[in-house]
Design a protein around this motif. Sequence first.
Motif, PDB file in Angstrom:
ATOM      1  N   SER A  12      -7.819  -1.533   7.718  1.00 35.57           N
ATOM      2  CA  SER A  12      -7.449  -0.750   6.530  1.00 35.57           C
ATOM      3  C   SER A  12      -6.250  -1.343   5.799  1.00 35.57           C
ATOM      4  O   SER A  12      -6.206  -1.316   4.569  1.00 35.57           O
ATOM      5  CB  SER A  12      -7.168   0.702   6.910  1.00 35.57           C
ATOM      6  OG  SER A  12      -6.092   0.776   7.812  1.00 35.57           O
ATOM      7  N   GLN A  13      -5.280  -1.902   6.528  1.00 28.12           N
ATOM      8  CA  GLN A  13      -4.128  -2.503   5.858  1.00 28.12           C
ATOM      9  C   GLN A  13      -4.555  -3.712   5.024  1.00 28.12           C
ATOM     10  O   GLN A  13      -4.061  -3.913   3.916  1.00 28.12           O
ATOM     11  CB  GLN A  13      -3.067  -2.920   6.880  1.00 28.12           C
ATOM     12  CG  GLN A  13      -2.417  -1.746   7.564  1.00 28.12           C
ATOM     13  CD  GLN A  13      -1.506  -2.177   8.692  1.00 28.12           C
ATOM     14  OE1 GLN A  13      -1.805  -3.126   9.419  1.00 28.12           O
ATOM     15  NE2 GLN A  13      -0.399  -1.480   8.849  1.00 28.12           N
ATOM     16  N   LEU A  14      -5.474  -4.504   5.538  1.00 30.79           N
ATOM     17  CA  LEU A  14      -5.987  -5.649   4.794  1.00 30.79           C
ATOM     18  C   LEU A  14      -6.828  -5.191   3.611  1.00 30.79           C
ATOM     19  O   LEU A  14      -6.737  -5.760   2.518  1.00 30.79           O
ATOM     20  CB  LEU A  14      -6.808  -6.541   5.723  1.00 30.79           C
ATOM     21  CG  LEU A  14      -7.404  -7.814   5.127  1.00 30.79           C
ATOM     22  CD1 LEU A  14      -6.326  -8.691   4.508  1.00 30.79           C
ATOM     23  CD2 LEU A  14      -8.182  -8.578   6.186  1.00 30.79           C
ATOM     24  N   LEU A  15      -7.611  -4.153   3.810  1.00 35.39           N
ATOM     25  CA  LEU A  15      -8.412  -3.589   2.722  1.00 35.39           C
ATOM     26  C   LEU A  15      -7.518  -3.093   1.588  1.00 35.39           C
ATOM     27  O   LEU A  15      -7.821  -3.300   0.410  1.00 35.39           O
ATOM     28  CB  LEU A  15      -9.293  -2.465   3.257  1.00 35.39           C
ATOM     29  CG  LEU A  15     -10.446  -2.026   2.388  1.00 35.39           C
ATOM     30  CD1 LEU A  15     -11.383  -3.197   2.103  1.00 35.39           C
ATOM     31  CD2 LEU A  15     -11.206  -0.905   3.038  1.00 35.39           C
ATOM     32  N   ASN A  16      -6.389  -2.469   1.933  1.00 29.90           N
ATOM     33  CA  ASN A  16      -5.440  -2.021   0.900  1.00 29.90           C
ATOM     34  C   ASN A  16      -4.916  -3.193   0.090  1.00 29.90           C
ATOM     35  O   ASN A  16      -4.754  -3.088  -1.128  1.00 29.90           O
ATOM     36  CB  ASN A  16      -4.269  -1.265   1.526  1.00 29.90           C
ATOM     37  CG  ASN A  16      -4.645   0.129   1.956  1.00 29.90           C
ATOM     38  OD1 ASN A  16      -5.629   0.698   1.492  1.00 29.90           O
ATOM     39  ND2 ASN A  16      -3.868   0.685   2.864  1.00 29.90           N
ATOM     40  N   LEU A  17      -4.638  -4.319   0.732  1.00 25.98           N
ATOM     41  CA  LEU A  17      -4.153  -5.500   0.009  1.00 25.98           C
ATOM     42  C   LEU A  17      -5.188  -6.032  -0.978  1.00 25.98           C
ATOM     43  O   LEU A  17      -4.834  -6.652  -1.972  1.00 25.98           O
ATOM     44  CB  LEU A  17      -3.759  -6.605   0.991  1.00 25.98           C
ATOM     45  CG  LEU A  17      -2.467  -6.402   1.759  1.00 25.98           C
ATOM     46  CD1 LEU A  17      -2.333  -7.420   2.874  1.00 25.98           C
ATOM     47  CD2 LEU A  17      -1.273  -6.487   0.820  1.00 25.98           C
ATOM     48  N   SER A  18      -6.460  -5.787  -0.702  1.00 26.97           N
ATOM     49  CA  SER A  18      -7.514  -6.292  -1.581  1.00 26.97           C
ATOM     50  C   SER A  18      -7.936  -5.298  -2.653  1.00 26.97           C
ATOM     51  O   SER A  18      -8.654  -5.674  -3.582  1.00 26.97           O
ATOM     52  CB  SER A  18      -8.731  -6.693  -0.751  1.00 26.97           C
ATOM     53  OG  SER A  18      -9.356  -5.554  -0.213  1.00 26.97           O
ATOM     54  N   THR A  19      -7.528  -4.032  -2.539  1.00 31.88           N
ATOM     55  CA  THR A  19      -7.990  -3.024  -3.498  1.00 31.88           C
ATOM     56  C   THR A  19      -6.861  -2.327  -4.257  1.00 31.88           C
ATOM     57  O   THR A  19      -7.131  -1.629  -5.224  1.00 31.88           O
ATOM     58  CB  THR A  19      -8.821  -1.938  -2.783  1.00 31.88           C
ATOM     59  OG1 THR A  19      -8.030  -1.353  -1.749  1.00 31.88           O
ATOM     60  CG2 THR A  19     -10.084  -2.533  -2.182  1.00 31.88           C
ATOM     61  N   LYS A  20      -5.621  -2.501  -3.807  1.00 32.12           N
ATOM     62  CA  LYS A  20      -4.484  -1.846  -4.454  1.00 32.12           C
ATOM     63  C   LYS A  20      -3.456  -2.889  -4.842  1.00 32.12           C
ATOM     64  O   LYS A  20      -3.221  -3.855  -4.110  1.00 32.12           O
ATOM     65  CB  LYS A  20      -3.852  -0.823  -3.510  1.00 32.12           C
ATOM     66  CG  LYS A  20      -4.788   0.323  -3.163  1.00 32.12           C
ATOM     67  CD  LYS A  20      -4.184   1.247  -2.135  1.00 32.12           C
ATOM     68  CE  LYS A  20      -5.040   2.419  -1.763  1.00 32.12           C
ATOM     69  NZ  LYS A  20      -6.424   2.354  -1.892  1.00 32.12           N
ATOM     70  N   LYS A  21      -2.841  -2.700  -5.989  1.00 34.53           N
ATOM     71  CA  LYS A  21      -1.855  -3.664  -6.469  1.00 34.53           C
ATOM     72  C   LYS A  21      -0.543  -3.522  -5.704  1.00 34.53           C
ATOM     73  O   LYS A  21      -0.023  -2.429  -5.539  1.00 34.53           O
ATOM     74  CB  LYS A  21      -1.622  -3.488  -7.959  1.00 34.53           C
ATOM     75  CG  LYS A  21      -2.837  -3.879  -8.774  1.00 34.53           C
ATOM     76  CD  LYS A  21      -2.569  -3.831 -10.238  1.00 34.53           C
ATOM     77  CE  LYS A  21      -3.812  -4.293 -10.982  1.00 34.53           C
ATOM     78  NZ  LYS A  21      -3.617  -4.306 -12.422  1.00 34.53           N
ATOM     79  N   VAL A  22      -0.018  -4.663  -5.254  1.00 37.75           N
ATOM     80  CA  VAL A  22       1.260  -4.711  -4.547  1.00 37.75           C
ATOM     81  C   VAL A  22       2.370  -4.831  -5.588  1.00 37.75           C
ATOM     82  O   VAL A  22       2.367  -5.748  -6.402  1.00 37.75           O
ATOM     83  CB  VAL A  22       1.309  -5.909  -3.571  1.00 37.75           C
ATOM     84  CG1 VAL A  22       2.688  -6.050  -2.959  1.00 37.75           C
ATOM     85  CG2 VAL A  22       0.251  -5.758  -2.500  1.00 37.75           C
ATOM     86  N   VAL A  23       3.324  -3.900  -5.540  1.00 39.05           N
ATOM     87  CA  VAL A  23       4.442  -3.911  -6.476  1.00 39.05           C
ATOM     88  C   VAL A  23       5.587  -4.760  -5.928  1.00 39.05           C
ATOM     89  O   VAL A  23       6.197  -5.538  -6.653  1.00 39.05           O
ATOM     90  CB  VAL A  23       4.923  -2.470  -6.768  1.00 39.05           C
ATOM     91  CG1 VAL A  23       6.148  -2.466  -7.650  1.00 39.05           C
ATOM     92  CG2 VAL A  23       3.804  -1.666  -7.388  1.00 39.05           C
ATOM     93  N   SER A  24       5.884  -4.594  -4.626  1.00 38.86           N
ATOM     94  CA  SER A  24       6.992  -5.347  -4.038  1.00 38.86           C
ATOM     95  C   SER A  24       6.759  -5.588  -2.561  1.00 38.86           C
ATOM     96  O   SER A  24       5.985  -4.876  -1.908  1.00 38.86           O
ATOM     97  CB  SER A  24       8.313  -4.607  -4.235  1.00 38.86           C
ATOM     98  OG  SER A  24       8.337  -3.418  -3.479  1.00 38.86           O
ATOM     99  N   MET A  25       7.462  -6.596  -2.061  1.00 42.48           N
ATOM    100  CA  MET A  25       7.481  -6.912  -0.633  1.00 42.48           C
ATOM    101  C   MET A  25       8.931  -7.129  -0.244  1.00 42.48           C
ATOM    102  O   MET A  25       9.640  -7.899  -0.891  1.00 42.48           O
ATOM    103  CB  MET A  25       6.687  -8.181  -0.341  1.00 42.48           C
ATOM    104  CG  MET A  25       5.244  -8.102  -0.653  1.00 42.48           C
ATOM    105  SD  MET A  25       4.452  -9.666  -0.224  1.00 42.48           S
ATOM    106  CE  MET A  25       2.840  -9.382  -0.893  1.00 42.48           C
TER     107      MET A  25
END
Length: 165
Positions: free
Chosen positions: A112-125
């Motif tokens: 699920s964490q990898l799926l989130n990276l592919s479907t939701k925009k990352v604002v910051s790290m």
Amino acid sequence: MRFLFLIVLFISFTAFSQDCKLQKDKDPITNVPKLSTGFFNLQIATLSIDADSKNIDFFFTVDNTGKCFDYNSLVVINFEGGKLRTTLKNSGTVNCEGYFHFTFRNGETTPSQLLNLSTKKVVSMKFSGTNNVMSTIMLNPEQQQLLMDLTACMINEAKTLLQNN
């Protein structure tokens, strides 16, 4: 009408697959097939996403002005909207060169964490090193889309490596 819908659907899939340009190679030692996005820039870091039949690896090189990472170092990834965040541990070696890895298992189901990276925009790290100094990457809209697209592409293409296992 259905025929028109199928044509539009097919065009959208082929348009996406043309943007998915991964480097295909074989490991020189084990001769195992692997995929890579190559390095791309994300503000104060570069990122390469690599995959083989076992893992999908996110390899960051963070601006290394005194940036040391060990096994307890973390990255906190904040997604668009501000309510969803993911915290991942460094899976790479202890180093003071600014190298940070996090790895996901390559399998039939996508974590699920990898799926989130592919479907939701990352604002910051936000990367925390051994000296508790935070390095923050703020992604612009183009970088957000690029990261999301390349992650989705890698997830889809990495599944083809499972047959070689």
